[in-house]
Design a protein around this motif. Structure first.
Motif, PDB file in Angstrom:
ATOM      1  N   GLY A   1       0.753  -1.192   0.116  1.00  0.00           N
ATOM      2  CA  GLY A   1      -0.161  -0.149   0.045  1.00  0.00           C
ATOM      3  C   GLY A   1       0.896   1.000   0.062  1.00  0.00           C
ATOM      4  O   GLY A   1       1.758   1.340   0.615  1.00  0.00           O
ATOM      5  N   PHE A   2       0.505   2.229  -0.780  1.00  0.00           N
ATOM      6  CA  PHE A   2       1.259   3.417  -0.785  1.00  0.00           C
ATOM      7  C   PHE A   2       0.178   4.480  -0.914  1.00  0.00           C
ATOM      8  O   PHE A   2      -0.974   4.781  -1.378  1.00  0.00           O
ATOM      9  N   ALA A   3       0.522   5.744  -0.834  1.00  0.00           N
ATOM     10  CA  ALA A   3      -0.054   7.296  -0.798  1.00  0.00           C
ATOM     11  C   ALA A   3      -0.343   7.158  -1.956  1.00  0.00           C
ATOM     12  O   ALA A   3       0.589   6.914  -2.837  1.00  0.00           O
ATOM     13  N   ASN A   4      -1.656   7.594  -2.325  1.00  0.00           N
ATOM     14  CA  ASN A   4      -2.160   7.928  -3.640  1.00  0.00           C
ATOM     15  C   ASN A   4      -1.141   8.969  -4.311  1.00  0.00           C
ATOM     16  O   ASN A   4      -1.649  10.075  -3.956  1.00  0.00           O
TER      17      ASN A   4
ATOM     18  N   ALA B   1       0.446  14.803  -5.705  1.00  0.00           N
ATOM     19  CA  ALA B   1       0.723  15.689  -6.563  1.00  0.00           C
ATOM     20  C   ALA B   1       0.203  16.946  -6.374  1.00  0.00           C
ATOM     21  O   ALA B   1       0.663  18.140  -6.894  1.00  0.00           O
ATOM     22  N   TYR B   2      -1.192  17.107  -5.802  1.00  0.00           N
ATOM     23  CA  TYR B   2      -1.631  18.406  -5.450  1.00  0.00           C
ATOM     24  C   TYR B   2      -1.667  18.760  -4.114  1.00  0.00           C
ATOM     25  O   TYR B   2      -2.525  19.672  -3.836  1.00  0.00           O
ATOM     26  N   GLY B   3      -0.733  18.270  -3.497  1.00  0.00           N
ATOM     27  CA  GLY B   3      -0.322  18.754  -2.050  1.00  0.00           C
ATOM     28  C   GLY B   3      -1.400  17.968  -1.083  1.00  0.00           C
ATOM     29  O   GLY B   3      -1.313  18.387   0.130  1.00  0.00           O
ATOM     30  N   ARG B   4      -2.257  17.254  -1.359  1.00  0.00           N
ATOM     31  CA  ARG B   4      -3.101  16.408  -0.371  1.00  0.00           C
ATOM     32  C   ARG B   4      -2.377  15.390   0.417  1.00  0.00           C
ATOM     33  O   ARG B   4      -1.278  15.099  -0.069  1.00  0.00           O
TER      34      ARG B   4
END
Length: 102
Positions: free
Chosen positions: A48-51, A56-59
């Motif tokens: 599992g990885f962060a989306n 890319a949009y700072g979320r």
């Protein structure tokens, strides 16, 4: 970035036939253009990885996404491929880009 735990169960297992979604959203996407709509077989669940599309949009990239290694026949990826039928390519694809092959 190292693999982490999944925020939810993975949808696919090694050996599952999948297809990469045909989608062309604007912005930062993590599915190579050349494999969209193409069939493949899950080789491995990497973890599992962060989306990355959210990062890319700072979320925060949550919830995490399963990342898979998917094997594709070269002939499926490239219409004019004239090499041996056994030639393959392995591409890491996030679960949000995969669907079960029919």
């Amino acid at each position: 970035m190292s693999a982490g735990t999944l925020d939810r169960p993975a949808s696919f297992r090694p050996g599952d036939a999948v297809r990469v979604r045909v989608a062309y959203p604007p912005g930062h996407v993590r599915a190579p253009f050349f494999c969209r709509g193409k069939p493949g077989v899950v080789e491995e669940l990497v973890g599992g990885f962060a989306n990355p599309e959210e990062l890319a949009y700072g979320r925060d990239g949550k919830p995490s996404l399963p990342l898979y290694r998917v094997v594709f026949r070269q002939a499926d990826l490239w219409p004019d491929y004239d090499g041996p039928d056994r030639d393959t390519a392995v591409i890491d694809v996030y679960e949000n880009w995969l669907e079960a092959a029919r």
